[in-house]
Design a protein around this motif. Structure first.
Motif, PDB file in Angstrom:
ATOM      1  N   THR A 112       0.815  -1.214   0.000  1.00  0.00           N
ATOM      2  CA  THR A 112       0.000   0.000   0.000  1.00  0.00           C
ATOM      3  C   THR A 112       0.848   1.263   0.000  1.00  0.00           C
ATOM      4  OG1 THR A 112      -1.801  -1.135   1.149  1.00  0.00           O
ATOM      5  CG2 THR A 112      -1.812   1.261   1.215  1.00  0.00           C
ATOM      6  N   GLY A 113       1.980   1.235   0.720  1.00  0.00           N
ATOM      7  CA  GLY A 113       2.853   2.410   0.752  1.00  0.00           C
ATOM      8  C   GLY A 113       3.356   2.793  -0.629  1.00  0.00           C
ATOM      9  N   THR A 114       3.734   1.793  -1.426  1.00  0.00           N
ATOM     10  CA  THR A 114       4.199   2.039  -2.792  1.00  0.00           C
ATOM     11  C   THR A 114       3.080   2.611  -3.647  1.00  0.00           C
ATOM     12  OG1 THR A 114       5.524   0.024  -2.497  1.00  0.00           O
ATOM     13  CG2 THR A 114       5.493   1.003  -4.689  1.00  0.00           C
ATOM     14  N   LEU A 115       1.905   1.986  -3.548  1.00  0.00           N
ATOM     15  CA  LEU A 115       0.753   2.439  -4.333  1.00  0.00           C
ATOM     16  C   LEU A 115       0.320   3.838  -3.913  1.00  0.00           C
ATOM     17  CD1 LEU A 115      -1.430   1.697  -6.434  1.00  0.00           C
ATOM     18  CD2 LEU A 115      -2.780   0.753  -4.539  1.00  0.00           C
ATOM     19  N   LEU A 116       0.337   4.109  -2.616  1.00  0.00           N
ATOM     20  CA  LEU A 116      -0.053   5.437  -2.111  1.00  0.00           C
ATOM     21  C   LEU A 116       0.894   6.513  -2.618  1.00  0.00           C
ATOM     22  CD1 LEU A 116      -1.822   7.197  -0.246  1.00  0.00           C
ATOM     23  CD2 LEU A 116      -0.266   6.598   1.627  1.00  0.00           C
ATOM     24  N   CYS A 117       2.196   6.238  -2.577  1.00  0.00           N
ATOM     25  CA  CYS A 117       3.186   7.210  -3.051  1.00  0.00           C
ATOM     26  C   CYS A 117       2.996   7.498  -4.533  1.00  0.00           C
ATOM     27  CB  CYS A 117       4.597   6.677  -2.783  1.00  0.00           C
ATOM     28  SG  CYS A 117       5.913   7.819  -3.251  1.00  0.00           S
ATOM     29  N   LEU A 118       2.772   6.461  -5.322  1.00  0.00           N
ATOM     30  CA  LEU A 118       2.553   6.635  -6.760  1.00  0.00           C
ATOM     31  C   LEU A 118       1.287   7.444  -7.024  1.00  0.00           C
ATOM     32  CD1 LEU A 118       3.305   6.003  -9.689  1.00  0.00           C
ATOM     33  CD2 LEU A 118       2.138   3.797  -9.441  1.00  0.00           C
ATOM     34  N   THR A 119       0.216   7.125  -6.293  1.00  0.00           N
ATOM     35  CA  THR A 119      -1.054   7.840  -6.473  1.00  0.00           C
ATOM     36  C   THR A 119      -0.923   9.303  -6.087  1.00  0.00           C
ATOM     37  OG1 THR A 119      -2.273   5.791  -5.985  1.00  0.00           O
ATOM     38  CG2 THR A 119      -3.493   7.860  -5.834  1.00  0.00           C
ATOM     39  N   VAL A 120      -0.292   9.568  -4.951  1.00  0.00           N
ATOM     40  CA  VAL A 120      -0.124  10.949  -4.478  1.00  0.00           C
ATOM     41  C   VAL A 120       0.725  11.761  -5.465  1.00  0.00           C
ATOM     42  CG1 VAL A 120       1.001  12.354  -2.705  1.00  0.00           C
ATOM     43  CG2 VAL A 120      -0.501  10.478  -2.037  1.00  0.00           C
ATOM     44  N   THR A 121       1.788  11.153  -5.989  1.00  0.00           N
ATOM     45  CA  THR A 121       2.644  11.859  -6.953  1.00  0.00           C
ATOM     46  C   THR A 121       1.855  12.230  -8.208  1.00  0.00           C
ATOM     47  OG1 THR A 121       4.525  10.549  -6.162  1.00  0.00           O
ATOM     48  CG2 THR A 121       4.846  11.794  -8.185  1.00  0.00           C
ATOM     49  N   ALA A 122       1.048  11.283  -8.700  1.00  0.00           N
ATOM     50  CA  ALA A 122       0.218  11.564  -9.880  1.00  0.00           C
ATOM     51  C   ALA A 122      -0.802  12.666  -9.569  1.00  0.00           C
ATOM     52  CB  ALA A 122      -0.494  10.289 -10.323  1.00  0.00           C
ATOM     53  N   CYS A 123      -1.357  12.639  -8.373  1.00  0.00           N
ATOM     54  CA  CYS A 123      -2.340  13.664  -7.980  1.00  0.00           C
ATOM     55  C   CYS A 123      -1.684  15.043  -7.869  1.00  0.00           C
ATOM     56  CB  CYS A 123      -2.992  13.280  -6.662  1.00  0.00           C
ATOM     57  SG  CYS A 123      -4.126  11.861  -6.771  1.00  0.00           S
ATOM     58  N   VAL A 124      -0.452  15.085  -7.367  1.00  0.00           N
ATOM     59  CA  VAL A 124       0.274  16.356  -7.301  1.00  0.00           C
ATOM     60  C   VAL A 124       0.487  16.918  -8.709  1.00  0.00           C
ATOM     61  CG1 VAL A 124       2.506  17.419  -6.765  1.00  0.00           C
ATOM     62  CG2 VAL A 124       1.413  15.915  -5.097  1.00  0.00           C
ATOM     63  N   ALA A 125       0.899  16.035  -9.625  1.00  0.00           N
ATOM     64  CA  ALA A 125       1.121  16.472 -11.008  1.00  0.00           C
ATOM     65  C   ALA A 125      -0.165  17.033 -11.616  1.00  0.00           C
ATOM     66  CB  ALA A 125       1.642  15.300 -11.844  1.00  0.00           C
ATOM     67  N   LEU A 126      -1.293  16.366 -11.381  1.00  0.00           N
ATOM     68  CA  LEU A 126      -2.571  16.842 -11.900  1.00  0.00           C
ATOM     69  C   LEU A 126      -2.979  18.164 -11.251  1.00  0.00           C
ATOM     70  CD1 LEU A 126      -4.643  13.524 -12.050  1.00  0.00           C
ATOM     71  CD2 LEU A 126      -3.995  14.946 -13.997  1.00  0.00           C
ATOM     72  N   THR A 127      -2.760  18.276  -9.944  1.00  0.00           N
ATOM     73  CA  THR A 127      -3.141  19.504  -9.234  1.00  0.00           C
ATOM     74  C   THR A 127      -2.367  20.704  -9.750  1.00  0.00           C
ATOM     75  OG1 THR A 127      -3.594  18.187  -7.242  1.00  0.00           O
ATOM     76  CG2 THR A 127      -3.373  20.559  -6.952  1.00  0.00           C
ATOM     77  N   PHE A 128      -1.080  20.525 -10.019  1.00  0.00           N
ATOM     78  CA  PHE A 128      -0.259  21.632 -10.527  1.00  0.00           C
ATOM     79  C   PHE A 128      -0.769  22.144 -11.870  1.00  0.00           C
ATOM     80  CE2 PHE A 128       4.011  20.853  -8.116  1.00  0.00           C
ATOM     81  CZ  PHE A 128       3.355  21.156  -6.928  1.00  0.00           C
ATOM     82  N   THR A 129      -1.314  21.237 -12.694  1.00  0.00           N
ATOM     83  CA  THR A 129      -1.805  21.667 -14.017  1.00  0.00           C
ATOM     84  C   THR A 129      -3.104  22.456 -13.910  1.00  0.00           C
ATOM     85  OG1 THR A 129      -3.094  19.639 -14.393  1.00  0.00           O
ATOM     86  CG2 THR A 129      -0.777  19.622 -15.093  1.00  0.00           C
ATOM     87  N   CYS A 130      -3.701  22.499 -12.725  1.00  0.00           N
ATOM     88  CA  CYS A 130      -4.981  23.203 -12.545  1.00  0.00           C
ATOM     89  C   CYS A 130      -4.810  24.618 -12.007  1.00  0.00           C
ATOM     90  CB  CYS A 130      -5.885  22.405 -11.594  1.00  0.00           C
ATOM     91  SG  CYS A 130      -6.394  20.800 -12.236  1.00  0.00           S
ATOM     92  N   TYR A 131      -3.573  25.083 -11.860  1.00  0.00           N
ATOM     93  CA  TYR A 131      -3.360  26.403 -11.275  1.00  0.00           C
ATOM     94  C   TYR A 131      -4.088  27.488 -12.076  1.00  0.00           C
ATOM     95  CZ  TYR A 131      -1.090  30.567  -9.431  1.00  0.00           C
ATOM     96  OH  TYR A 131      -0.860  31.798  -8.853  1.00  0.00           O
ATOM     97  N   ARG A 132      -4.963  28.216 -11.382  1.00  0.00           N
ATOM     98  CA  ARG A 132      -5.797  29.273 -11.979  1.00  0.00           C
ATOM     99  C   ARG A 132      -6.551  28.797 -13.226  1.00  0.00           C
ATOM    100  NH1 ARG A 132      -5.491  34.196  -9.756  1.00  0.00           N
ATOM    101  NH2 ARG A 132      -3.692  34.747  -8.447  1.00  0.00           N
ATOM    102  N   ALA A 133      -6.965  27.534 -13.212  1.00  0.00           N
ATOM    103  CA  ALA A 133      -7.740  26.975 -14.327  1.00  0.00           C
ATOM    104  C   ALA A 133      -8.950  26.229 -13.761  1.00  0.00           C
ATOM    105  CB  ALA A 133      -6.867  26.037 -15.169  1.00  0.00           C
ATOM    106  N   PRO A 134      -9.909  26.949 -13.195  1.00  0.00           N
ATOM    107  CA  PRO A 134     -11.055  26.312 -12.537  1.00  0.00           C
ATOM    108  C   PRO A 134     -11.929  25.493 -13.480  1.00  0.00           C
ATOM    109  CG  PRO A 134     -11.407  28.683 -12.761  1.00  0.00           C
ATOM    110  CD  PRO A 134      -9.977  28.421 -13.125  1.00  0.00           C
ATOM    111  N   TRP A 135     -11.767  25.660 -14.783  1.00  0.00           N
ATOM    112  CA  TRP A 135     -12.563  24.891 -15.735  1.00  0.00           C
ATOM    113  C   TRP A 135     -12.061  23.445 -15.882  1.00  0.00           C
ATOM    114  CZ3 TRP A 135      -9.377  29.003 -16.888  1.00  0.00           C
ATOM    115  CH2 TRP A 135      -8.205  28.701 -17.578  1.00  0.00           C
ATOM    116  N   ARG A 136     -10.896  23.145 -15.325  1.00  0.00           N
ATOM    117  CA  ARG A 136     -10.338  21.790 -15.445  1.00  0.00           C
ATOM    118  C   ARG A 136     -10.891  20.879 -14.345  1.00  0.00           C
ATOM    119  NH1 ARG A 136      -4.075  23.395 -17.127  1.00  0.00           N
ATOM    120  NH2 ARG A 136      -4.586  23.873 -19.298  1.00  0.00           N
ATOM    121  N   THR A 137     -12.196  20.787 -14.280  1.00  0.00           N
ATOM    122  CA  THR A 137     -12.845  19.996 -13.236  1.00  0.00           C
ATOM    123  C   THR A 137     -12.657  18.494 -13.444  1.00  0.00           C
ATOM    124  OG1 THR A 137     -14.903  20.192 -14.503  1.00  0.00           O
ATOM    125  CG2 THR A 137     -14.580  21.733 -12.677  1.00  0.00           C
TER     126      THR A 137
END
Length: 326
Positions: A112-137
């Motif tokens: 689970t630790g490996t999977l959690l780290c991979l998931t969180v990293t992918a989520c961080v990457a996605l979150t960064f692409t949403c900066y000041r772009a509220p339409w990217r729901t």
């Protein structure tokens, strides 16, 4: 050889590749020593926890290596696209590699630790692409979909949902549409699992817990706690020291650093509060500590900062050696 030249080398891709090669070789050697302590027991609410997915120990090791490699690839893309460190340094990759090496018994297993780290990293990457772009729901939906689906395998994923909800506010995209997208992302995986008959929501089981301390000996416990304690100390100290400089960054970079700050603090708190299950949060904390430590050595880069970098790497390699020979 001048000290400044050595420092520059440690911030380049070559040093990251070298540390990754050392970590890979160390993990493979540790696996063949037969010292691995297997993580047993299903900790999932509805689906099998990740440590139960791959029965073959060798295939399990290769899956773990592949997942860690993917984390490093995603981290590289984050560094390139966001310029969050305001530098071309690849030091976070080197730091993450040696930090993972310090817990080889965990690094050779896909859990689970490996999977959690991979998931969180992918989520961080996605979150960064949403900066000041509220339409990217859709991307917000995908972030919470991934975390909610992970929660079916273990509750630890749910702890990071508030982190990325706060991340939406930091990215200046928090509004009713974003909140609705997040809510739908949380609900949809369970809706799909129940709809296809994969999960009976009326028959969910509580996870069967088995503390890591009950299956490793005293020396293993000390070394594992040493690695975790060193990582937590480094991440918090480096964050506190670098935040003084980060105040002067522009709004975009402050927002990105803010997400990593919240992620770091939540990982440390979760590891302490849920100490029986702390190994699950350790890879994610390693990711945060790698970033925070590299951030510190980047903003305070000097001719002799290579000594600090070398010292950190040496400490983690020493912990790995102790676990291998004992």
């Amino acid at each position: 050889m001048k000290a400044s030249f050595v420092t520059r080398i440690m911030h380049r891709s070559g040093f990251a590749v070298a540390m990754t090669a050392v970590a890979l070789a160390g993990i493979v050697v540790f696996y063949f020593t037969g010292s691995t302590v297997r993580i047993d027991g299903d900790r999932g609410f509805a689906l099998l926890s990740a440590n139960e997915w791959i029965p073959s120990p060798l295939a399990d090791m290769f899956a773990s290596i592949a997942a860690n490699a993917l984390v490093m690839v995603l981290l590289t893309l984050i560094l390139k696209s966001s310029n969050i460190l305001r530098s071309t340094t690849r030091l976070p990759l080197a730091m993450f590699a040696v930090m993972q090496l310090a817990t080889p018994s965990l690094a050779v297993q896909f859990y689970t630790g490996t999977l959690l780290c991979l998931t969180v990293t992918a989520c961080v990457a996605l979150t960064f692409t949403c900066y000041r772009a509220p339409w990217r729901t859709r991307r917000v939906f995908l972030i919470f979909f991934a975390l909610s689906l992970g929660t079916a395998t273990q509750y630890s994923f749910a702890i990071y949902m508030p982190v990325f909800l706060a991340g939406c506010a930091q990215m200046r995209i928090f509004n009713r549409r974003t909140l609705l997208a997040a809510l739908l992302g949380v609900i949809t995986p369970w809706w799909i699992l129940a709809g296809f008959g994969v999960v009976d929501l009326t028959a969910l089981e509580m996870p069967r817990f088995e503390s890591i301390f009950s299956i490793i000996d005293y020396s293993g416990t000390v070394l594992l706690l040493s690695a975790a304690g060193l990582t937590a100390l480094l991440s918090l100290t480096a964050f506190a020291a670098a935040s003084v400089k980060a105040i002067a960054y522009n709004a975009r970079t402050r927002a990105f650093n803010g997400l990593f700050a919240v992620l770091t603090l939540v990982s440390v708190v979760a590891m302490v509060a849920d100490y029986r299950n702390f190994i699950v949060y350790l890879p994610t904390l390693n990711l945060c500590a790698a970033y925070q430590t590299a951030h510190y050595f980047t903003v305070y880069r000097g001719e002799r900062t290579w000594i600090g970098i070398a010292s950190v790497c040496t400490l983690y390699i020493f912990i790995f050696v102790c676990q291998t020979v004992m």
